[in-house]
Design a protein around this motif. Structure first.
Motif, PDB file in Angstrom:
ATOM      1  N   TYR A   1      -7.658   3.119  -4.699  1.00  0.00           N
ATOM      2  CA  TYR A   1      -8.423   3.716  -3.604  1.00  0.00           C
ATOM      3  C   TYR A   1      -7.898   3.237  -2.241  1.00  0.00           C
ATOM      4  N   ASN A   2      -7.568   1.961  -2.148  1.00  0.00           N
ATOM      5  CA  ASN A   2      -7.041   1.427  -0.892  1.00  0.00           C
ATOM      6  C   ASN A   2      -5.707   2.077  -0.525  1.00  0.00           C
TER       7      ASN A   2
ATOM      8  N   ARG B   1       0.825  -1.205   0.000  1.00  0.00           N
ATOM      9  CA  ARG B   1       0.000   0.000   0.000  1.00  0.00           C
ATOM     10  C   ARG B   1       0.863   1.260   0.000  1.00  0.00           C
TER      11      ARG B   1
ATOM     12  N   THR C   1      -9.241  12.029  -1.554  1.00  0.00           N
ATOM     13  CA  THR C   1      -9.258  11.027  -2.610  1.00  0.00           C
ATOM     14  C   THR C   1      -8.132  11.305  -3.606  1.00  0.00           C
TER      15      THR C   1
ATOM     16  N   SER D   1      -5.850  -2.331 -10.262  1.00  0.00           N
ATOM     17  CA  SER D   1      -7.278  -2.026 -10.281  1.00  0.00           C
ATOM     18  C   SER D   1      -7.557  -0.699  -9.580  1.00  0.00           C
ATOM     19  N   ARG D   2      -8.736  -0.136  -9.886  1.00  0.00           N
ATOM     20  CA  ARG D   2      -9.175   1.077  -9.188  1.00  0.00           C
ATOM     21  C   ARG D   2      -9.266   0.832  -7.684  1.00  0.00           C
ATOM     22  N   ARG D   3      -9.698  -0.359  -7.305  1.00  0.00           N
ATOM     23  CA  ARG D   3      -9.830  -0.667  -5.877  1.00  0.00           C
ATOM     24  C   ARG D   3      -8.481  -0.572  -5.176  1.00  0.00           C
ATOM     25  N   HIS D   4      -7.418  -1.068  -5.822  1.00  0.00           N
ATOM     26  CA  HIS D   4      -6.096  -0.978  -5.222  1.00  0.00           C
ATOM     27  C   HIS D   4      -5.658   0.479  -5.071  1.00  0.00           C
TER      28      HIS D   4
END
Length: 314
Positions: A244-245, A207, A253, A239-242
């Motif tokens: 955002y995380n 992260r 954001t 991915s977008r999720r990664h």
């Protein structure tokens, strides 16, 4: 008893306080640009003491920013590692394409031999500690990867935070010899904190590493109007999720980060006085803003002034 430097805007006419504060910041910290987010109302207080060759400064002021350009860094006489440790408010440190936020209970360290920017978006009560760079060079620490990282939550860096705070508060009651000893202790604790951080950095979480890659990509492509979460995901092959995380817990954001970086790039360009002035619309477009009206609204919300007003008075 350690001698103290005290500077206060209390006796300065209100309309002259901003300029006087900028001059004090420039002199005391060895060359820093300062601005007040376009605010007219300002008051600030600065009290500095020495513990040997360690400089400790308590800074209380309305919201403001400071910037050290590469040219200022090259002309600095004494190289320091600088620490900001808030009692109240927050400080956001930008250096080497990284960003770290400190509030009460944390501190962030940065290198005065390189360019940096500090945002203080609210009224602050900060302890600023300046440690000679040579104090952490004996063990050949690679400090580049350790700057603009949050510290102080636990471990030796927590001990360092409490020691820096207590030393500042007790300096008026210390002999010169005791103050020098306290300064040596601070230097040792800062070095140990960086060594501990370096050990953790060898095991950077995915992260943290991804967050650094995102910020670096954004900095390189700010002028691209197509820069967005989807384009970053495609380029970094995740991915977008990664994405955002990776930004979870940062207080903004990815889209807000891109917007803020673009605004700050425009602000830097509008501050420049050398050469012919570029049209404001051209500046906004060059940094990825496609709608002039939208840019003007965002700019006023960020600085309190229109781009034209900022250029005239900023």
């Amino acid at each position: 008893m350690s001698p103290t430097t005290v500077l206060s805007t209390d006796e300065i006419a209100p309309r002259e306080r901003g300029l006087q504060w900028s001059e004090w910041i420039w002199r005391h910290f060895g060359g820093l640009q300062s601005d007040l987010y376009g605010d007219d109302d300002f008051d600030g207080h600065l009290a500095a003491s020495r513990a040997g060759d360690v400089i400790l400064t308590r800074l209380e002021a309305n919201r403001h920013r400071v910037v050290r350009t590469p040219t200022m860094a090259r002309t600095s006489e004494v190289p320091y590692l600088k620490i900001v440790a808030p009692w109240q408010g927050s400080a956001i440190v930008h250096q080497q394409s990284r960003e770290a936020c400190a509030r009460n209970g944390a501190w962030v360290i940065y290198d005065t031999t390189g360019a940096y920017e500090i945002d203080n978006p609210e009224r602050v009560d900060h302890l600023i500690v300046m440690v000679p760079l040579t104090a952490v060079q004996d063990r050949k620490l690679r400090i580049e990867g350790l700057m603009a990282r949050p510290l102080g939550a636990s471990g030796i860096s927590r001990v360092a935070l409490e020691t820096m705070r207590n030393t500042y508060l007790e300096l008026p009651n210390m002999s010169e010899q005791a103050a020098r000893g306290a300064g040596e202790t601070i230097k040792q604790l800062v070095e140990l904190s960086l060594l501990e951080l370096a050990g953790r950095e060898t095991m950077l979480t995915q992260r943290e590493a991804l967050r650094d890659r995102i910020r670096s990509h954004v900095q390189r492509h700010l002028g691209d109007p197509g820069l967005c979460v989807d384009s970053i995901a495609r380029t970094l092959n995740c991915s977008r999720r990664h994405l955002y995380n990776a930004f979870a817990g940062e207080g903004e954001t990815i889209a807000a980060y891109i917007q803020r970086m673009r605004l700050e790039a425009c602000i830097r360009e509008l501050r420049q006085r050398a050469g012919p002035e570029r049209p404001i619309t051209e500046i906004a477009t060059s940094w990825g803003f496609g709608n002039p009206s939208h840019f003007s609204r965002l700019f006023r919300g960020h600085t309190g002034m229109s781009p034209t007003e900022f250029r005239r008075g900023g």
